[in-house]
Design an enzyme around this catalytic site. Structure first.
Site, mmCIF file in Angstrom:
data_model
loop_
_atom_site.group_PDB
_atom_site.id
_atom_site.type_symbol
_atom_site.label_atom_id
_atom_site.label_comp_id
_atom_site.label_asym_id
_atom_site.label_seq_id
_atom_site.Cartn_x
_atom_site.Cartn_y
_atom_site.Cartn_z
ATOM 1 N N ASP A 81 8.036 -35.011 -64.186
ATOM 2 C CA ASP A 81 7.948 -33.588 -64.535
ATOM 3 C C ASP A 81 7.965 -32.692 -63.292
ATOM 4 O O ASP A 81 7.647 -33.117 -62.186
ATOM 5 C CB ASP A 81 6.653 -33.318 -65.317
ATOM 6 C CG ASP A 81 5.411 -33.801 -64.572
ATOM 7 O OD1 ASP A 81 5.488 -34.855 -63.907
ATOM 8 O OD2 ASP A 81 4.375 -33.120 -64.640
ATOM 9 N N GLU A 82 8.325 -31.460 -63.542
ATOM 10 C CA GLU A 82 8.123 -30.346 -62.612
ATOM 11 C C GLU A 82 8.623 -30.605 -61.188
ATOM 12 O O GLU A 82 7.919 -30.329 -60.224
ATOM 13 C CB GLU A 82 6.636 -29.965 -62.598
ATOM 14 C CG GLU A 82 6.162 -29.448 -63.933
ATOM 15 C CD GLU A 82 4.706 -28.997 -63.921
ATOM 16 O OE1 GLU A 82 4.435 -27.926 -64.469
ATOM 17 O OE2 GLU A 82 3.851 -29.730 -63.391
#
Ligand code: ACM
Length: 676
Positions: A317-318
């Site tokens: 993620d991210e």
């Protein structure tokens, strides 16, 4: 004689009718698929004699513990406090019958039946995991009347709606000790959750011992990490409860802690230190280096051997791409390999990880950013940014789990999570596509929690989420859920969960061991701010004290909910005078509370930040008085005064000390009722 016997018959029927349990009164959660109440009661007394039909270490342990829990709740000295296995006893009156030993893996059969008559309690399940799910239902069935404790006669047939029912705990942002994990595993089993997802690494800490790369915890953990023996202890504990444990090593971003130990694997050569703040950070592994994959191969091999679950979470993620954009070598690599932007580059990285994990016989799971056309459909997508990824994944044939809107760190009310369905009734998926949705996970991110407050963020709300994952989708009555949840919350204390207990401790600390009553009255009607407002309002770090009012306050301020409902009922029910008096009692309490809290704050300055909130509560209660008085006496309130009420109400909507006053909506409704 005749008259007496008639009276007896009448009394018998009336008292039976009064004592009879009805379905509404059963505090079952998750609510089973089918519950049929029968005539009569099975009395719980010292003669309980429990037999497990087949040798199962798991079920034997669970049954012994169940007997102890039963004894503790009832105070009854059981003659047979241990379960017997496979025909060792004569005349068992509680029988747990299974065909085989279950496997702690996805799609294991967890179905069961319970049949209770006045004479016998019988649990039947295909395997011991189904049986322990049944034991929790049985535990919730215990009732009492003037003659003591009993289980109502009933037939229950039950099985889960989704096979993947999880709780993710972030042990990186704040380390969570083994005993806290264990009691939460017990809580999970109590509500039939079956996956503990451990978020083991992030910018703020690497929390699992690697014998191959000891520098990971030496530099990246402040000494707070699980040894491999402790991980084995957690796995064993979870296995006994029929709960899978899936590890997550978050890559290529969220890797500052890893890079404190191995900065040479970073996309930019910098001096890396454990991150103390929260947010999306730049440090990212370099996906163009062979050394990155050699490192991950060895680490994933070691972790794959340690964690026996078939699934392995690689995070994903991210990745903000800042480091990849800033590194000319990475840019050159992208051009040479015809990778248009960072997303296909991450797809390239993930494909290489997939090869590694496949070698170690693991199935890859990742947050929804790992979804990319270059990825084969044998990975599992955990949807957190929205439902679209979940639906899209299912349509494309990826298995998927929902976490979007199950972010319990955001302190939203239970009903918000409860009504969030992994497969909403109106979803545009075929039945075959729906099968790709495996279930969901509540996520306990730990930026703003400590071992002391974690239980109060997980429980009791996660019990309602567990019901969403287990029970049929049409079991969704919010009022009924809240009613049952209150009882289940209390029952969870059997496992030493500290969501209720620590509240008292925190209040004692907040008042510097002075009288807590006035603070209790105030906290009962406030909640922490929602979403990420707390993070925005202050420069929060890993070392921020988590002992303030906001930390003691919880989601679903119960008294505020009751008050707001009371106002609704009062306004809808012809301004009923009983309801009016109940409202006035609350308003009186809050009006008078303010001077008392000021006195306590003199002895405990940590409370000073909440004084303006207490003052708001007093002011708004006074408005409530004026309105009720005006309604009762038909005395008109001047427009200028109404305007000043509105201004005060608007003021009271602003958070103070990052908490919100939850009775404002009730008072606002009272004011508005005057102008309708
Ligand atoms: C996430 O919340 N970053 C998965």
């Amino acid at each position: 004689m005749k008259i007496y016997s008639k009276i007896f018959v009448i009394i018998f029927f009336v008292s039976n009718a009064l004592c009879a349990v009805n379905l509404e009164e059963l505090n079952l959660m998750p609510y089973p698929k089918s519950v049929n109440l029968l005539e009569g009661k099975f009395r719980v007394d010292e003669n309980i004699n429990l037999q497990v039909s087949k040798v199962s270490e798991r079920l034997k342990k669970y049954s012994d513990k169940f007997l102890m829990r039963l004894a503790n709740r009832t105070g009854i000295f059981l003659k047979n406090p241990f379960a017997a296995q496979a025909n060792l006893t004569h005349n068992p009156n509680v029988i747990f019958e299974i065909d085989r030993i279950g496997s702690v893996k996805l799609n294991e059969d967890e179905s069961y039946e319970i049949l209770i008559s006045t004479e016998k309690v019988k649990i039947s399940a295909n395997n011991d995991i189904g049986a322990i799910r049944a034991v929790e239902t049985l535990n919730q069935l215990l009732q009492s009347d003037e003659n003591g404790y009993y289980f109502p006669a009933v037939k229950i047939i039950d099985s889960p709606r989704f096979p993947w029912r999880g709780l993710m705990i972030d042990v990186s942002r704040h380390f969570i000790p083994v005993d806290v994990i264990k009691r939460n595993l017990d809580g999970m089993a109590a509500v039939k959750l079956n996956v503990l997802h451990l978020h083991l690494s992030d910018d703020q800490g690497f929390r699992v011992e690697s014998k191959i790369f000891p520098k990971l915890t030496e530099f990246g953990s402040d000494g707070d990490f699980y040894s491999q023996d402790q991980i084995k202890e957690i796995l064993h504990y979870a296995n006994d409860l029929g709960i899978r444990v899936m590890p997550e090593i978050d890559v290529p971003s969220h890797t500052t802690a890893i890079l404190t130990a191995y900065p040479e694997l970073a996309s930019l050569q910098l001096d890396y230190k454990i991150e103390r703040k929260w947010g999306v950070m730049d440090p990212t592994l370099n996906p163009t280096l062979d050394e990155t994959y050699e490192f991950l191969d060895k680490l994933f091999k070691e972790m794959s051997e340690l964690f026996e679950d078939e699934y392995f979470h690689i995070g994903g993620d991210e990745n903000n791409g800042n480091q990849w954009n800033a590194n000319p070598e990475i840019q050159k690599f992208m051009k040479e390999n015809n990778l248009q932007d960072n997303h296909p580059l991450q797809g390239y990285f993930n494909n290489r990880l997939l090869t590694i994990l496949t070698k170690y016989e693991k199935k890859m799971v990742g947050w929804d950013e790992i979804f990319h056309p270059s990825m084969p459909t044998n990975i599992v997508i955990q949807s957190w940014r929205g439902k679209a990824a979940l639906i899209e994944s299912a349509k494309k044939g990826y298995q998927t789990i929902l976490s979007n809107d199950y972010y319990i760190d955001l302190i939203q009310p239970t009903d918000f999570h409860y009504l969030n369905d992994p497969i909403p009734a109106d979803v545009s998926l075929t039945d075959d596509q729906k099968k790709f949705i495996l279930g969901g996970e509540a996520t306990m991110w730990s930026e703003m929690i400590s071992a002391e407050t974690m239980d109060s963020r997980i429980w009791p709300r996660t019990a309602a989420i567990a019901e969403r994952f287990w029970s049929p989708g049409n079991i969704n009555d919010v009022e009924n859920m809240y009613k049952r949840l209150e009882y289940i919350s209390f029952l969870l204390e059997e496992h030493d969960l500290q969501h209720i207990k620590n509240y008292d401790r925190m209040l004692r600390r907040l008042t510097n061991n002075n009288d807590t009553e006035s603070l209790r009255n105030l906290i009962a009607v406030i909640e922490p701010v929602k979403f990420y407002q707390r993070n925005d309002l202050r420069e929060q770090t890993q070392q921020t004290p988590l002992t303030r009012i906001i930390d003691a306050a919880t989601a679903d301020a119960k008294v505020a909910r009751e008050f707001n409902k009371l106002v609704d009922n009062y306004l809808n029910d012809n301004k009923n005078s009983t309801l009016k008096n109940e409202i006035l009692q609350y308003l009186n309490l809050w009006k008078n509370n303010h001077s008392e809290i000021i006195e306590v704050a003199k002895k405990s300055p940590i409370l000073l930040e909440i004084i303006p909130m207490s003052e708001n509560l007093k002011n708004i209660s006074e408005i409530g008085f004026e309105i009720i008085n005006s309604i009762s006496t038909n005395k008109k309130i001047e427009n200028s005064q109404l305007n000043s009420f509105y201004m005060e109400i608007e003021k009271c909507k602003n958070p103070i000390a990052q908490t919100e006053l939850m009775i404002v909506s009730g008072i606002e409704k009272l004011v508005k009722s005057l102008i309708q």
